[in-house]
Write an enzyme that holds these catalytic residues in place. Structure first.
Site, short mmCIF file in Angstrom:
data_model
loop_
_atom_site.label_atom_id
_atom_site.label_comp_id
_atom_site.label_asym_id
_atom_site.label_seq_id
_atom_site.Cartn_x
_atom_site.Cartn_y
_atom_site.Cartn_z
N ALA A 1 -9.18 16.29 74.09
CA ALA A 1 -7.87 15.64 74.27
C ALA A 1 -7.25 15.96 75.61
O ALA A 1 -6.04 15.85 75.79
CB ALA A 1 -6.94 16.07 73.14
N ALA A 2 -8.07 16.39 76.57
CA ALA A 2 -7.50 16.83 77.85
C ALA A 2 -7.36 15.70 78.86
O ALA A 2 -6.76 15.87 79.91
CB ALA A 2 -8.37 17.93 78.44
N ARG B 1 -4.75 5.05 81.83
CA ARG B 1 -4.67 3.62 81.50
C ARG B 1 -3.52 3.31 80.55
O ARG B 1 -3.16 2.15 80.37
CB ARG B 1 -6.02 3.17 80.91
CG ARG B 1 -7.13 3.10 81.94
CD ARG B 1 -8.51 2.95 81.32
NE ARG B 1 -9.05 4.21 80.84
CZ ARG B 1 -10.25 4.35 80.27
NH1 ARG B 1 -11.02 3.31 80.10
NH2 ARG B 1 -10.67 5.54 79.87
N GLY C 1 -19.71 3.15 76.60
CA GLY C 1 -21.07 3.58 76.91
C GLY C 1 -22.04 2.80 76.02
O GLY C 1 -21.79 2.63 74.83
N ARG D 1 47.24 4.06 50.49
CA ARG D 1 47.36 2.92 51.40
C ARG D 1 48.83 2.55 51.50
O ARG D 1 49.63 2.96 50.64
CB ARG D 1 46.54 1.73 50.90
CG ARG D 1 47.01 1.23 49.55
CD ARG D 1 46.16 0.09 49.00
NE ARG D 1 46.65 -0.35 47.72
CZ ARG D 1 45.89 -0.60 46.67
NH1 ARG D 1 44.60 -0.41 46.73
NH2 ARG D 1 46.43 -1.02 45.55
C1 UD1 Z 1 -15.90 7.62 76.41
C2 UD1 Z 1 -17.44 7.69 76.50
C3 UD1 Z 1 -18.01 6.32 76.23
C4 UD1 Z 1 -17.57 5.84 74.87
C5 UD1 Z 1 -16.04 5.86 74.73
C6 UD1 Z 1 -15.66 5.64 73.29
C7 UD1 Z 1 -18.11 9.46 78.06
C8 UD1 Z 1 -18.59 9.78 79.43
N1 UD1 Z 1 -17.85 8.18 77.81
O1 UD1 Z 1 -15.41 6.77 77.44
O2 UD1 Z 1 -19.44 6.39 76.27
O3 UD1 Z 1 -18.07 4.53 74.64
O4 UD1 Z 1 -15.52 7.16 75.11
O5 UD1 Z 1 -14.27 5.51 73.13
O6 UD1 Z 1 -18.03 10.37 77.25
N2 UD1 Z 1 -11.36 13.92 77.91
C9 UD1 Z 1 -11.17 15.26 78.18
N3 UD1 Z 1 -11.43 15.71 79.45
C10 UD1 Z 1 -11.87 14.91 80.44
C11 UD1 Z 1 -12.06 13.53 80.16
C12 UD1 Z 1 -11.80 13.07 78.88
O7 UD1 Z 1 -10.78 16.04 77.32
O8 UD1 Z 1 -12.09 15.41 81.54
C13 UD1 Z 1 -11.05 13.42 76.57
C14 UD1 Z 1 -9.95 12.38 76.57
O9 UD1 Z 1 -8.68 13.00 76.31
C15 UD1 Z 1 -10.33 11.43 75.43
C16 UD1 Z 1 -11.85 11.58 75.35
O10 UD1 Z 1 -12.19 12.78 76.05
O11 UD1 Z 1 -9.76 11.81 74.20
C17 UD1 Z 1 -12.57 10.38 75.96
O12 UD1 Z 1 -12.17 10.23 77.30
P1 UD1 Z 1 -11.93 8.79 77.95
O13 UD1 Z 1 -11.56 8.98 79.36
O14 UD1 Z 1 -11.04 7.98 77.10
O15 UD1 Z 1 -13.42 8.20 77.91
P2 UD1 Z 1 -13.83 6.66 77.80
O16 UD1 Z 1 -13.73 6.05 79.14
O17 UD1 Z 1 -13.08 6.03 76.70
MG MG Z 2 -11.46 6.58 75.62
#
Ligand code: UD1
Ligand code: MG
Length: 454
Positions: free
Chosen positions: A12-13, A18, A144, A426
């Site tokens: 969740a980091a 977006r 992905g 009243r």
């Molecule tokens: C990711 C997947 C993608 C998948 C999609 C499903 C990867 C590389 N890609 O893409 O294959 O189809 O989710 O929804 O895994 N997060 C961190 N730290 C970071 C980056 C992200 O904790 O440095 C957490 C985000 O808070 C989020 C989750 O990981 O909850 C997914 O990150 P997000 O950037 O949304 O990945 P997607 O582009 O959706």
């Molecule tokens: Mg995502």
């Protein structure tokens, strides 16, 4: 494998850029609860040995929310957001078991079901070193892509890294991934950021694991169970899916919705049997509706408990701390807050009842207001059993209307009223006979004089 140990890691980091929001993405609510809450509920229902939440530095509200909701969550801080693989690495220091399974779940997939995650964990324990959750996307853009050979998953290719041919694959990675703990450290060591986004991808576990001789398979679920939330449009779509689920569950439990699509529920709305809900009703968090109650059209309820057979609305607004007893009635344009409306009491029209008790079978006339606030403090109004408050009365709190007492219409009540007494507060009506006729005659004469003089 012998151990049933299970560590669940929630990522969740991410910055959630977006979303275009100051609120961290995973705290955006779906059905009245942050997305993270839905994921935590699914994860903690798995009998995890341990749950680790990965948050970014300064995301104290995210960490605080998780700690409040589930007692045994430990927090790992990912210093900079270098990708989902890097987030997994940040969690690794908190993962002590070397056997059993580690389950990664994304905080932005609030629709994931506990049963699905449980199937993945079982399969990882018994059959595959790595198990991913996949779905057929109507529009796979951004996800992905899952490349398979028979049942075996070969690799996951991120949209931005994919060729046109790979982009035509509709099977997508949903986020959850189960890995046997014994292989975790080795897999983390293989990650590089040599890709289109310059990030460390969790998804690379698959290709790298297979290169090292590990097996990988996919559990497939419907898109509506795993669609990710990356934008406000995704958030609205996920809300729609969750609402449909909650409505279907309520109807299965014996609730009649006159127009289901117009009723909004919260994750924790509880209904008894044979409740009827009219059109355009909102149940914000914290509502319990007793059996046989009727909630009529255009009512908004939050933090309210409704007794058996009670009748609410249309157009009622019940705010937190409202308790409505059995067979009580709250009619149109009535607002209540921190109010105990006891069995059989009636507030039928146009009232505000806040910080108050209305005793059993009491009747509150149209336009009655409890004046509970002086700009600084709130005060309590106590209305006894069977009391009758005449229309358009103001009850200036703190004040007590005794059991069975009457309050005359239009009263401003500032002093307690004894049980069974009548209070009238009243201006007294007086009458001057013929006054209006005299007034008119005088003015008509003056008018005629003026016009004849012109
Ligand atoms: C990711 C997947 C993608 C998948 C999609 C499903 C990867 C590389 N890609 O893409 O294959 O189809 O989710 O929804 O895994 N997060 C961190 N730290 C970071 C980056 C992200 O904790 O440095 C957490 C985000 O808070 C989020 C989750 O990981 O909850 C997914 O990150 P997000 O950037 O949304 O990945 P997607 O582009 O959706
Ligand atoms: Mg995502």
């Amino acid at each position: 494998m012998t151990s049933n140990a299970l560590t669940t890691v929630i990522l969740a980091a991410g910055k959630g850029t977006r979303m275009k929001s100051r609120l961290p993405k995973v705290l955006h609510p779906i059905a009245g609860r942050p997305m993270l809450g839905h994921v935590l509920a699914a994860a903690t229902g798995l009998d995890s040995t341990k749950t680790v939440l990965v948050a970014g530095p300064g995301m104290d509200d995210v960490a605080g929310y998780a700690r409040n909701m589930a007692a045994n969550v430990s927090i790992a801080i990912q210093q900079s957001q270098l990708g989902t693989g890097d987030a997994a690495r940040a969690a690794a220091t908190q993962i002590s078991n070397r056997d059993g399974v580690v389950l990664f779940v994304f905080g932005d997939t609030p629709l994931v079901r506990r049963e699905t995650l449980s199937d993945m964990v079982e399969r990882c324990r018994k059959e595959s070193d790595i198990v991913i959750l996949a779905f057929e996307a109507a529009d796979p853009t951004g996800y992905g892509r899952v490349v398979r050979e028979g049942e075996e998953v070969k690799r996951i290719v991120e949209h931005k890294d994919a060729s046109e041919e790979i982009r035509s694959i509709r099977l997508c990675f949903g986020g959850p991934m189960a890995v046997r703990a014994a292989h975790l450290q080795a897999l983390l060591a293989t990650l590089t950021n040599d890709n289109a986004q310059g990030e460390y991808y969790l998804t690379d576990f698959v290709a790298h694991g297979r290169a090292a001789g590990l097996s990988c398979s996919a559990v497939i679920c419907p898109e509506s169970d795993i669609q990710g939330v990356n934008s406000r449009a995704d958030l609205a779509a996920a809300e729609g899916v969750m609402q449909d689920r909650l409505r279907a569950a309520a109807m299965a439990e014996g609730v009649t919705f006159l127009d289901p699509d117009t009723v909004y529920l919260s994750h924790d709305t509880v209904f008894g049997e044979d409740v009827t809900v009219g059109q355009n009703v909102v149940f914000a968090p914290g509502c319990r509706i007793g059996s046989g109650a009727t909630i009529k059209a255009f009512s908004h309820l939050e933090g309210a408990e409704i007794g058996e057979g009670a009748e609410i609305g249309p157009f009622a607004r019940l705010r937190p701390g409202t308790f409505v007893g059995r067979k009580a009635k709250i009619g149109n344009f009535v607002e209540t807050k921190k109010a105990r409306i006891e069995d059989g009491a009636k507030i039928s029209h146009l009232s505000y009842i806040g910080d108050a008790r209305v005793g059993p079978e009491a009747n509150i006339g149209a336009g009655t207001i409890t004046c509970n606030y002086d700009g600084y403090n709130k005060f309590f109004t106590d209305i006894g059993a069977g009391a009758f408050v005449g229309s358009n009365s103001s009850l200036v709190a703190p004040v007590k209307i005794g059991d069975g007492a009457y309050v005359g219409s239009g009263s401003v009540v500032t002093k307690d009223v004894a049980p069974d007494a009548l209070a009238v507060a009243r201006g007294k009506q007086f009458e001057k006979s013929g006054w209006a006729a005299g007034f008119r005659a005088k003015n008509e004469t003056a008018k005629q004089k003026k016009s004849s003089g012109d």
